[in-house]
Motif scaffolding. Structure first.
Motif, mmCIF file in Angstrom:
data_model
loop_
_atom_site.group_PDB
_atom_site.id
_atom_site.type_symbol
_atom_site.label_atom_id
_atom_site.label_comp_id
_atom_site.label_asym_id
_atom_site.label_seq_id
_atom_site.Cartn_x
_atom_site.Cartn_y
_atom_site.Cartn_z
ATOM 1 N N GLU A 583 -48.133 10.445 -3.307
ATOM 2 C CA GLU A 583 -47.422 11.310 -4.243
ATOM 3 C C GLU A 583 -46.142 11.775 -3.561
ATOM 4 O O GLU A 583 -46.195 12.462 -2.536
ATOM 5 C CB GLU A 583 -48.284 12.493 -4.656
ATOM 6 N N LEU A 584 -45.010 11.418 -4.143
ATOM 7 C CA LEU A 584 -43.714 11.637 -3.508
ATOM 8 C C LEU A 584 -42.817 12.449 -4.422
ATOM 9 O O LEU A 584 -42.887 12.336 -5.651
ATOM 10 C CB LEU A 584 -43.040 10.296 -3.193
ATOM 11 N N VAL A 585 -41.940 13.243 -3.802
ATOM 12 C CA VAL A 585 -40.984 14.048 -4.554
ATOM 13 C C VAL A 585 -39.605 13.864 -3.935
ATOM 14 O O VAL A 585 -39.483 13.425 -2.790
ATOM 15 C CB VAL A 585 -41.381 15.542 -4.547
ATOM 16 N N PRO A 586 -38.551 14.198 -4.674
ATOM 17 C CA PRO A 586 -37.201 14.067 -4.117
ATOM 18 C C PRO A 586 -36.964 15.051 -2.979
ATOM 19 O O PRO A 586 -37.696 16.025 -2.807
ATOM 20 C CB PRO A 586 -36.288 14.384 -5.310
ATOM 21 N N GLY A 587 -35.916 14.749 -2.213
ATOM 22 C CA GLY A 587 -35.481 15.693 -1.193
ATOM 23 C C GLY A 587 -35.813 15.292 0.221
ATOM 24 O O GLY A 587 -35.263 15.864 1.168
ATOM 25 N N GLY A 588 -36.688 14.324 0.403
ATOM 26 C CA GLY A 588 -37.045 13.902 1.752
ATOM 27 C C GLY A 588 -36.358 12.604 2.134
ATOM 28 O O GLY A 588 -35.617 12.006 1.359
ATOM 29 N N GLY A 589 -36.605 12.193 3.347
ATOM 30 C CA GLY A 589 -36.095 10.909 3.814
ATOM 31 C C GLY A 589 -37.009 9.784 3.381
ATOM 32 O O GLY A 589 -37.954 9.981 2.602
ATOM 33 N N LEU A 709 -37.573 5.675 -1.044
ATOM 34 C CA LEU A 709 -36.693 6.804 -1.329
ATOM 35 C C LEU A 709 -36.920 7.258 -2.767
ATOM 36 O O LEU A 709 -37.112 6.419 -3.656
ATOM 37 C CB LEU A 709 -35.232 6.405 -1.134
ATOM 38 N N VAL A 710 -36.875 8.545 -3.020
ATOM 39 C CA VAL A 710 -37.098 9.100 -4.348
ATOM 40 C C VAL A 710 -35.853 9.869 -4.783
ATOM 41 O O VAL A 710 -35.341 10.715 -4.049
ATOM 42 C CB VAL A 710 -38.325 10.032 -4.366
#
Length: 758
Positions: A583-589, A709-710
């Motif tokens: 489960e991934l969200v924006p803002g990370g690498g 990438l998100v």
């Protein structure tokens, strides 16, 4: 004066713990490790690529014509940095595939403290720049652990890439212990080698301005000449037409020059062309032009790298540092044949045992070396680049294990421009450096007793060309190919491993360890391994084979394994468990692809988004690029999924823009029984687009180690529908990736009904 602690400072006497200081006169140390560079590819070793900077180092120093490595990158780098044999420090193969045997676990143990750690403890500043490839598979993500990243193994600063190769235009970069973006774009002229040279210069400049005279150790490993062979077109153009006569002509000229230079003894024989290398004159005109272009690209890449090395050396000279710097330059293995018999415009195919289509290669020849290619040259150039030796990288023949070594130290060696013939190996570099610095290897580090250093110093050969070799014996093993050197004799098996099916089919040799033939050569008289003396000296063969087994037992070489896929079947499981949901969200690498669920058999990618009134555009999630990768994105308000398999894109797209507001977008794929399979795109449970992937998905999308990438993309796009960064114009609540087989049975049945096509 002893320290005294009184009631006040007036009644006290301060004392200070002494800081470590190197011995007086200790030199700076620079180790340059090139990649996949053959014995005959530098000008000073007989090649006709223009390498003036490296040639000047050779003219002002020494060339070692009997220097050896392990035949593969991670193992050789482990030898250089520990002074121990590669299996003895867990690096019998690539660190990407750690398996459950001591010689192959991909982890340098604490009992083998590295050269930078020893030098740092002695008062040196330590920097690593470029390719690392010594952190095992499960330790290459943003989560670490970082104990086997450069800063965990003794370096104080690091800038480069962790994996075995990377795109020269859009690398996956690390600064110290964190992932960072390249400082410029490929459109703006960015190239990794230039960036690495700039950073190496900056590290040394900052250190010297802060602490003038403090010695430093710089490990500079640019990743060239490993594929992808990519260079600015202006550098490639310098070699246009130079290789039109082909690989046999290159090889003949190189061999003649090698004898003139003394890097191959006069009287040596040039082996005949093997049947698996086609004669140049038998090729068609389009084929010759294609193959000449491949070598022009490689030459441009090498010349461009030489220029970067020249800038680094010029900086050291201008700062007054070069004369008191011990500089060693090597290649980690011989020239690479991983492009296959035809070469490849996408080296990712090599890891999947795929061969390029000749017509496709010819049609895209002009792209080689540029942004649209991830290319590697054909077998013929690897054979020529290793002149006069047999075979190439991954083999224990000299074509895999003998490479150039250049040593330069103005204040530390009186001889200039000479050639040394003493047998030596990558494990000898650490003891040579410690000898030059004037420190002994520590018996313990952090309380851990240290295993013996296997190498021996070469310093006594700096001023005495007739000095005896430091060691009498060295074993070799890589992917089941085995050999051993002892007192001038070398015994080598004819084993051809299972890593590449086309290589196994074409290259003559044994496929059975019990039936391998051990050929015998006297290297002083026959440096190209052309005359097999095993029939004349069976007693010598027997002794050498017994010695190999003894060395194998002592160095953790067993058990033998000769394949990539079969070795991967014993891959160490992730210590974090098999991941069935990401489960991934924006803002990370980028989220490392090795730590997300596998997609091979089928997957569901779910994105919960809110679309703006003005219409949606941009990337929801992406991994990889147009060489290999996938992306879910919006174009003109319509969701699109693109799966790009080795440069061939497959899409499923909605035909109508979505209304503003919240939506659930799903990508569904299931592998068909014959490979490949149907692809579907759903929005809020309704099918809006269909496609079909022609063949199986890759088991690894990017050799260079990118991640998901998100909310945006970077580098090159997965397909030409968008240009990174392509930020998503709406809001992404989350993106979920799941393999199909872990979904509830009713969901699987629903998806199975939807994905009807085989």
């Amino acid at each position: 004066m002893p320290q005294i602690i009184g009631r006040t400072t007036a009644e006290s006497t301060p004392a200070f713990d002494p800081l470590p200081r190197p011995p007086d006169g200790a030199p700076n140390v620079v180790v340059i490790v090139l990649d996949d560079l053959g014995f005959a590819q530098l000008g000073c070793f007989g090649g006709d690529v223009d390498t003036p900077a490296i040639d000047r180092l050779a003219a002002g120093g020494l060339r070692y014509r009997s220097f050896h490595v392990t035949a593969l990158c991670s193992p050789t780098r482990a030898c250089v940095l520990t002074g121990r044999n590669h299996h003895a420090v867990g690096m019998g193969f690539l660190t990407d595939i750690p398996v459950g045997y001591p010689g192959y676990n991909g982890r340098i143990p604490r009992s083998a403290a590295t050269l930078p750690r020893v030098l740092r403890d002695a008062g040196y500043s330590t920097f690593a720049v470029g390719k690392w490839h010594l952190a095992p598979r499960w330790e290459q993500s943003a989560s670490g652990p970082f104990v086997r990243w450069p800063l965990g193994l003794g370096f104080e600063r690091y800038y480069g890439f962790l994996n075995g190769d990377t795109n020269q235009w859009t690398p996956e970069l690390v600064s110290d212990n964190g992932f960072v973006e390249p400082p410029a774009t490929p459109e703006a002229g960015y190239h990794l080698t230039d960036d690495l040279a700039d950073r190496a210069i900056r590290f040394v400049l900052d250190q010297q301005q802060a602490t003038p005279g403090k010695p430093f150790f710089l490990y500079f490993a640019p990743g060239a000449m490993h594929a992808p062979h990519q260079a600015p077109e202006s550098w490639i153009a310098r070699f246009r037409g130079r290789y039109d006569e082909g690989w046999e002509a290159f090889r003949a000229r190189a061999f003649a020059r090698q004898q003139e230079l003394g890097v191959i003894v006069r009287g040596a024989e040039l082996p005949a062309r093997p049947e698996w290398i086609p004669p140049w004159n038998a090729l068609g005109g389009d084929e010759r032009r294609l193959y000449a272009r491949m070598m022009e690209v490689f030459a441009g890449f090498l010349a461009h790298t030489d220029d970067a090395i020249g800038r680094l050396v010029a900086f050291l000279r201008d700062r007054g540092l070069l004369d008191d710097t011990l500089l060693l330059l090597i290649s980690d293995n011989g020239a690479s044949a991983e492009g296959g018999p035809l070469g490849s415009r996408n080296e990712h195919r090599f890891t999947h045992d795929l061969v390029d289509d000749p017509a496709d290669l010819i049609a895209h020849a002009a792209e080689l070396g540029g942004h649209r290619a991830y290319n590697h040259y054909a077998w013929g150039w690897a054979w020529a680049g290793n002149t006069p030796f047999r075979l190439w990288k991954r083999f224990a023949w000299l074509g895999g294990v003998r490479t150039p070594l250049i040593a330069h130290w103005t204040k530390g060696m009186a001889a200039c421009g000479q050639v040394r013939g003493q047998f030596c190996h990558a494990i000898d570099l650490m003891p040579t450096i410690l000898d030059a610095v004037g420190i002994e290897p520590p018996a313990t580090v952090d309380g851990v007793p240290q295993q013996p250093i296997d190498g021996a110093s070469l310093r006594h050969t700096f001023d005495d060309g007739d000095a005896p070799a430091s060691r009498r014996t060295q074993y070799f093993e890589m992917l089941g190919s085995r050999s051993i050197y002892h007192d001038g004799w070398k015994a080598t098996t004819d084993h051809v491993g299972a890593q590449l099916s086309i290589e196994r089919e074409r290259v003559a040799g044994s496929h059975d360890f019990d039936r391998d033939h051990w050929a015998l050569f006297r290297l002083d008289d026959d440096p190209a391994e052309t005359r097999d003396l095993s029939g004349e000296h069976p007693d010598v063969v027997r002794r050498l084979v017994e010695l190999w087994w003894a060395e194998a037992g002592r160095n953790q070489v067993l058990p033998l394994e000769d394949g990539f896929i079969t070795r991967a079947s014993g891959l160490e499981p992730s210590p974090w468990g098999f991941r069935t949901r990401a489960e991934l969200v924006p803002g990370g690498g980028p989220v490392c692809e090795t730590l997300v669920p596998l997609m091979l058999g089928g997957f569901r990618l779910t994105a919960e988004v809110e679309l703006p009134d003005a219409g949606a555009h941009g990337v929801i999630a992406a991994l990889g690029d147009w060489h290999n990768g996938w992306a879910l994105y919006f174009r003109d308000g319509c969701p699109v999924v693109c799966i790009n398999r080795f440069g061939e894109p497959f899409r499923a797209a909605a035909t109508r823009p979505l209304a503003a507001g919240r939506h659930v977008v799903e990508v569904l794929y299931r592998r068909a029984s014959r490979g490949g399979g149907p692809l579907a795109l759903r929005v809020d449970g309704t099918l809006v687009g269909e496609g079909h992937v022609a063949d199986d998905l890759p088991f690894r999308w990017q050799i260079g180690g990118t991640g998901i990438l998100v909310g945006h993309d970077r580098g090159f796009p997965v397909c030409d529908d968008y240009r990174p960064p392509a930020p998503f114009s709406g809001t992404i609540e989350r993106v979920v990736l799941e393999p199909l087989f872990v979904l509830p049975a009713d969901v699987q049945s629903e998806i199975e009904a939807l994905l009807k096509r085989e």
